[in-house]
Scaffold this active site. Structure first.
Site, PDB file in Angstrom:
ATOM      1  CE  LYS A 175      -3.944   2.109   2.314  1.00 43.68           C
ATOM      2  NZ  LYS A 175      -4.759   1.765   4.005  1.00 43.68           N
ATOM      3  CB  SER A 185      -8.167   3.185   2.363  1.00 44.25           C
ATOM      4  OG  SER A 185      -7.372   2.746   2.880  1.00 44.25           O
ATOM      5  CB  SER A 228      -8.079   0.499   5.004  1.00 44.54           C
ATOM      6  OG  SER A 228      -8.896   2.118   5.482  1.00 44.54           O
TER       7      SER A 228
END
Ligand SMILES: [Zn+2]
Lengths: 474, 467
Positions: free
Chosen positions: A78, A155, A180
C-alpha cells in the site's frame, strides 16, 4: 509458470529451482503494467528495483544461501508504507517526490525473507475512504477486478484488486484504520487480515490515525495471508506502541471449529442478500454458535471512530506544508501564505474535510464534548467486546453491509452515508481487535466477505476459524 | 496583592544536557548546521518517536528536586500549530498530566515560590536570519536543535520584582546544575514572563533568552506599565517580545486571543507508569541540594552565610571545599577558594566544572602558605598558573623557586611581629616616610639577633605593607 500456486507451493518450487525468480518477477511486473491502464491498482510500479532484488534472490538460491520464508514472492505494498528510495505518497499529491530514506519495518522484514517489492498500490488519499474513490489529486480510481463498473473498496483498494486479478503467486501489505483491509478484501473477493493493534510495527507507516492504524496482510487464501503476517509481525523497538510478543507460527495453524458469536446488530443493518450469504457460510461451517449483542459498538462505534481518527489525522497532516519534502510551490508571501497555498493545491476534498472535522473536534471548547468523550467511549466499547469474548471464541458478521457498489451509486452517497458503510468494520478496528475478511460467496458479479473477529492477540483462533470457513465455502 | 503590586510568573524552558535528542538518537551537540538530524527529528512521514529514557529520568529528578508531586501515570500530548521551525507542525509536549505538579523553591531570602508544574517536551528547530530579523526576506532553518529535550518549569505568580525573578532563575539553574542535568555553558534557558502591576492586565513577554534577559525584560516591562498607569493610560492584555539590543519589549503583531493548540494525546507514545516505591527511591537518590549544603557548611565549618552560599552555589566548588577542609583549616580553605580561586575563575571566564582541579594540590599549596613557606603573592601566582595553564601549584612553586627557606620564614615571622607592634611606624611608612623603614628594619634586626639579611628584610616589609 507459477500460476495458481499458494505462497508455500511457490516457495518450494523456487527452492527446487523449478521457478526462476527473475522470470516470475518479470512476468508479474508486466501484468501489473499492462493491467494498470484499465484497473489502476498501482500508484507506482517499481520495475527496476524489483528486478534488481529478484536478481539477488535468484543468485542466493543458486548458491543455496537462501534460507528465507518468501524467496522470490512478489509483494505489492500500500502506498502509505515507506519503501526506501521508492516514491511513497500515501495516495496524495502533497507527497509527490517523497522518497523515504528508510524502509518501513514490515518492508525490511519481508525483504529479509526474500520477498520482492513490486510496487505501491492505490488507496484513498491517506486512507480517507471506504470505496477507494477519494484518491488524491492526479491519481486514478482503481476498478473492481470482477466488474469494472464497481469500486474495489478502500482504502487498500489497489492491494485487494491486484491480489484478486493476478493468477500469479502474490500477496500484498495493506493497512487498516477503520476497515481498510477487510472492506476491499470483501469487495474484491480476497482474504484481508488485520492483526491486533501493536502486533505489527507501524514504523515507516505514513500515519492516518496512529492509535488506530494497523498494517496487515492480504492474500488469495487464509494461508497466504497468515504466512505474510508471520513474516511482518513481532516487536520493534522503533515503534513505541509495538507489543512485546513471542513470534507465532501463523502459517502452521490448522483449521478448527470454534464457538462463533453472531453479532446481532451488525447483521441487522446489512442488505438481505449479504446477510443470507454470510449466514449460509456459518451454517456450512457447522460450528457452535451463539447470538451476541454489541449495542454500544453499533450505536457509538462510527461516531467515536470518526472523531478520534479525524482528530489524529488533522495533526498528522499538519507537517505537509511544502518545506522539507513532497509538493513544493514557488516561494512567495509569508510562511502562512505559502503553507496555505501548498496545502490548498496538494490535498483533495476528503482530506480537507477530515482536517476540518478533526481540527474542530479537538478545539478548545469542543474538545471535551468530542475528542475526550470519544476516547472515553472507546474504552467502553472495548469492554463490551471483552465481555463478548468471555462467551465465544470469535465473532462473525458480514464484512460490509453491501456488495461492492457501482461508481454511479457511490456518487449519490453523502459523506455521512459513506461513513455509515463502515458500521461492521469500525468496532473491531476501534477496539484494536484482530479480524479477517474471508470470501464466502458471489452475489452475481460481486463477492461477499464474512468477517471474523477475535480478542486481542488471539490471531490464532481467528486464523483457525478463517481456515474452517474458507474450506467450508470452497 | 504583593506589597509593591508587581505580580510575576515565569514559564521557563531549559535544555537538558542529554547526549542524544528526546525522541531519536541524534547527538544534541553539533557544530555544522543541519548535521545532527534524522527522519525522526525532521518529521519525515513514516518516522516515529521513541522516548529517551535518560531525558525522562532527568525531568523526574527536576520535578523531585523542585519538591513537586510526581504523577504516577503521565503521557505526552501533541500541541499543533504551524510555524517554520516545527518539523511536524506539532510539538510533542505534555498537557493534562505533566511529570510533576505543586512544587516549591526558596529564594535566597527564604521566600517560597510555588511551582505549578514541571514537564518534558521537545525543542523546535532554530530559525536563522542571516542578515538579522526584519532585514532579510527569508529565514534558514537549522534542525540540529529540533528534538533537543527541554524541561518546562512553570511558577505560580509568586514573584514580586524582576530581581526576585532573577533570584529564582539563579536558584533553579543551581539546582539543575547540581542534578547534572543542565550545562550553563551549552544549554539555553528561555522564559515566557507574565507580569502585571497594581492588579491591571497581565502582559506576557514571550521567549526571553537567559537569566539577565529575563531580569532586563521584566524591568523594562514593569517600568513601561507603571508609566502607562501614571499617565492614566490602560495596560492592554497582550503578548510582547523582548529585543536584547535595545533592552525593550514591543507588542507582537496579530493574535490577541489565546492560541488554540487543539491538544490530543500523542498516539505514537505510550503512557509512563511509576510505582510509589520507584518515585520514593528516586527522591532518596537526589543529591544534597545547595540550600541544604549551605546550611550544613555554616554549622559544620562555622562559616558565615555569604561564604557558605558562594561555596554551595557551585557544586564543584562545594565539593572541592569539603575535600580541602579535611586537610587544612576550613575557614582558611573557604576564604582562599571564595576569594582567590573564584577571582581567577571569574576574571578569566573559566568553567570550574571543566577544570578538573585536584583538592590535594590546592590543599598542599594552602599548607605551604600556612607554614609560611610561600608568600601570599606566590600562592596567588601558583593558583593562577594552575587554573589557566594546568600546572600543579607545588610544581610551579618549585620551578619558580618561590619556596622560602627556614631563615626566610623566621624573618617573615619577625617582620609580622614588628609590624604588628609598631602601628605608628607602619602608618608613617605608608605615607612614604623612609626613616620609618629604617626604624622597622632595625627592629627586625634586633629581634633576629642581626642574623637577617637587611635587604631581604626590606623586601619582606615592602611586600607586607603592600598587602
Ligand atoms: Zn534525529
Amino acid at each position: 509458470m507459477g500460476e495458481g500456486l499458494s505462497i508455500k507451493q511457490f516457495v518450494t518450487e523456487v527452492k527446487k529451482g523449478n521457478i526462476s525468480v527473475l522470470e516470475h518477477t518479470e512476468k508479474i511486473l508486466s501484468e501489473a503494467e499492462q493491467s494498470n491502464s484499465q484497473y489502476h491498482y498501482f500508484n507506482l510500479i517499481a520495475r527496476e528495483a524489483a528486478l534488481k532484488q529478484a536478481g539477488e534472490v535468484e543468485a542466493s538460491i543458486k548458491t543455496g544461501r537462501n534460507k528465507g520464508m518468501l524467496p522470490g514472492v512478489p509483494l505489492s505494498v500500500k502506498d502509505c508504507i515507506c519503501v526506501q528510495g521508492i516514491e511513497s505518497r500515501a495516495g496524495s499529491k502533497i507527497l509527490s517526490g517523497y522518497e523515504p530514506l528508510f524502509d518501513a519495518t514490515v518492508i525490511e522484514r519481508a525483504r529479509a525473507e526474500g520477498a520482492i517489492i513490486i510496487g505501491k498500490t492505490s488507496q484513498d488519499e491517506f486512507g480517507f475512504g471506504t470505496f477507494n474513490t477519494n484518491v488524491g489529486i492526479g491519481f486514478e480510481i482503481p476498478k473492481n477486478p470482477h466488474d469494472i463498473k464497481r469500486c474495489c473498496g478502500g482504502s487498500s483498494g489497489g492491494s485487494a484488486g491486484f491480489t484478486a486479478l493476478t493468477k500469479l503467486t502474490h500477496a500484498s501489505i495493506g493497512e487498516s484504520t477503520g476497515g481498510s483491509i477487510a472492506c476491499p478484501a470483501s469487495f474484491c473477493g480476497v482474504v484481508g487480515l488485520t492483526p491486533t493493534y501493536g502486533r505489527v510495527s507501524r514504523y515507516g507507516l505514513i500515519d492516518y490515525a496512529n492509535s488506530l492504524d494497523k498494517i496487515g496482510s492480504m492474500g488469495k487464501t487464509v494461508e497466504d495471508a497468515a504466512l505474510l503476517l508471520e513474516v511482518i509481525a513481532g516487536y520493534d523497538s522503533n515503534d513505541s506502541t509495538s507489543l512485546k510478543q513471542e513470534k507465532d507460527d501463523f502459517s502452521k495453524i490448522e483449521p478448527s471449529k470454534l464457538k462463533i458469536g453472531i453479532v446481532k446488530e451488525l447483521f441487522e443493518n446489512c442488505d438481505a442478500p449479504v446477510k443470507k450469504e454470510c449466514m449460509n457460510a456459518i451454517k456450512k461451517l457447522g460450528a457452535k454458535t451463539q447470538e451476541i449483542s454489541l449495542p454500544l459498538n453499533a450505536k457509538y462505534g462510527i461516531a467515536a471512530y470518526y472523531i478520534i481518527s479525524t482528530s489524529e489525522a488533522s495533526t498528522n497532516l499538519a507537517r505537509y506544508c511544502g518545506m522539507r519534502y513532497g509538493l513544493h510551490e514557488k516561494l512567495e508571501g509569508n510562511f502562512n501564505e505559502y503553507f496555505s497555498k501548498v496545502r490548498s493545491n496538494g490535498f483533495n476534498k476528503e482530506a480537507k474535510r477530515r482536517i476540518l472535522l478533526g481540527t474542530f473536534a479537538r478545539m478548545a471548547g469542543f474538545r471535551d464534548a468530542y475528542y475526550l468523550r470519544a476516547m472515553k467511549a472507546r474504552t467502553r466499547l472495548i469492554r463490551e467486546f471483552k465481555e463478548a469474548f468471555s462467551k465465544v471464541d470469535v465473532l462473525a458478521n458480514p464484512t460490509m453491509p453491501i456488495v461492492a457498489p457501482t461508481f454511479e451509486a457511490i456518487e449519490k452517497l453523502t459523506p455521512l452515508q459513506q461513513y455509515a458503510m463502515d458500521l461492521c468494520t469500525v468496532p473491531a478496528n476501534l477496539a484494536g481487535m484482530p479480524h479477517i475478511s474471508v470470501p464466502v460467496a458471489m452475489q452475481g458479479k460481486a463477492p461477499v466477505g464474512l468477517m471474523l473477529t477475535a480478542d486481542h492477540l488471539q490471531e490464532k483462533k481467528m486464523i483457525q476459524a478463517a481456515l474452517a470457513v474458507e474450506s467450508a465455502c470452497k | 496583592m504583593e506589597k509593591n503590586g508587581i505580580v510575576i510568573g515565569l514559564e521557563c524552558h531549559i535544555q537538558l544536557n542529554t547526549d542524544s535528542k528526546l525522541f531519536c538518537g541524534c547527538r544534541t551537540q553539533a557544530e555544522e548546521p543541519n548535521s545532527s538530524c534524522c527522519p525522526i527529528c525532521l518529521g519525515h512521514p513514516g518516522s516515529k518517536p521513541v522516548l529517551n529514557a535518560k531525558a525522562l529520568n532527568y525531568a523526574l529528578q527536576v520535578a523531585l528536586a523542585l519538591n513537586c508531586e510526581v504523577n504516577k501515570e503521565f503521557f505526552f500530548s501533541r500541541k499543533t500549530y504551524f510555524y517554520p521551525d516545527m518539523s511536524k507542525d506539532f510539538q510533542i509536549t505534555q498537557y493534562e498530566i505533566p511529570v510533576g505538579v505543586k512544587g516549591h523553591v526558596a529564594l535566597s531570602n527564604g521566600k517560597r515560590i510555588g511551582i505549578t508544574r514541571v514537564h518534558l517536551e521537545e525543542d523546535p528547530a532554530a530559525l536563522v536570519h542571516e542578515a538579522g530579523l526584519g532585514a532579510s526576506n527569508f529565514s534558514l532553518v537549522d534542525y540540529n536543535r529540533s528534538g533537543i529535550p527541554l524541561v518546562e518549569v512553570v511558577t505560580e505568580p509568586d514573584l514580586s520584582s524582576p530581581q526576585e525573578a532573577r533570584d529564582f532563575l539563579d536558584q533553579l539553574t543551581t539546582i539543575l546544575s547540581y542534578l547534572k542535568v543542565y550545562s550553563p555553558s551549552s544549554g539555553t534557558l528561555k522564559a515566557d514572563c507574565n507580569v502585571s502591576v497594581y492588579g491591571n492586565a497581565r502582559v506576557e513577554v514571550k521567549n526571553v533568552t537567559g537569566k539577565r534577559g529575563v531580569e532586563k525584560a521584566l524591568e523594562f516591562e514593569v517600568a513601561r506599565q507603571k508609566n502607562l498607569l501614571l499617565n492614566e493610560r490602560e495596560v492592554v492584555r497582550e503578548t510582547r517580545s523582548f529585543d536584547e539590543k535595545s533592552m525593550t519589549t514591543k507588542a507582537t503583531r496579530g493574535k490577541e486571543t489565546e492560541e488554540d493548540y487543539g491538544y490530543i494525546f500523542e498516539p505514537d507514545l505510550t503512557a509512563i507508569r511509576l510505582s510509589t516505591a520507584e518515585i520514593k527511591k528516586m527522591k532518596q537518590r537526589l543529591p544534597e541540594l545547595h540550600a541544604a549544603k549551605s546550611k550544613r557548611f555554616m554549622q559544620e565549618f562555622n562559616l558565615d552565610e555569604y561564604t557558605a552560599n558562594v561555596l554551595a552555589r557551585n557544586f564543584t566548588l562545594g565539593l572541592l571545599f569539603e575535600e580541602i577542609a579535611k586537610q587544612v583549616e576550613p575557614m582558611i580553605a573557604a576564604k582562599f577558594l571564595t576569594r582567590e580561586l573564584m577571582a581567577v575563575v571569574n576574571r578569566s571566564g573559566l568553567d570550574l566544572n571543566a577544570l578538573d582541579l585536584s583538592a590535594d594540590e590546592i590543599a598542599s599549596l594552602l599548607s605551604l602558605l600556612l607554614d609560611r613557606r610561600v608568600t601570599e603573592k606566590a600562592a596567588k601566582e601558583a593558583i593562577i598558573a594552575y587554573l589557566t595553564k594546568g600546572e600543579k601549584p607545588t610544581q610551579f612553586i618549585e620551578r619558580q623557586g618561590l619556596a622560602m627557606d627556614l631563615q626566610e620564614r623566621d624573618i617573615e615571622k619577625a617582620v609580622e611581629k614588628v609590624l604588628a607592634e609598631n602601628k605608628k611606624a607602619v602608618a608613617d611608612l605608608k605615607t612614604g616616610n623612609k626613616k620609618s623603614l629604617n626604624f622597622l628594619v632595625g627592629q627586625v634586626m634586633h629581634l633576629t639577633k642581626a642574623k637577617a639579611e637587611p635587604r631581604l628584610v626590606q623586601k619582606i616589609i615592602a611586600e607586607k605593607i603592600k598587602g
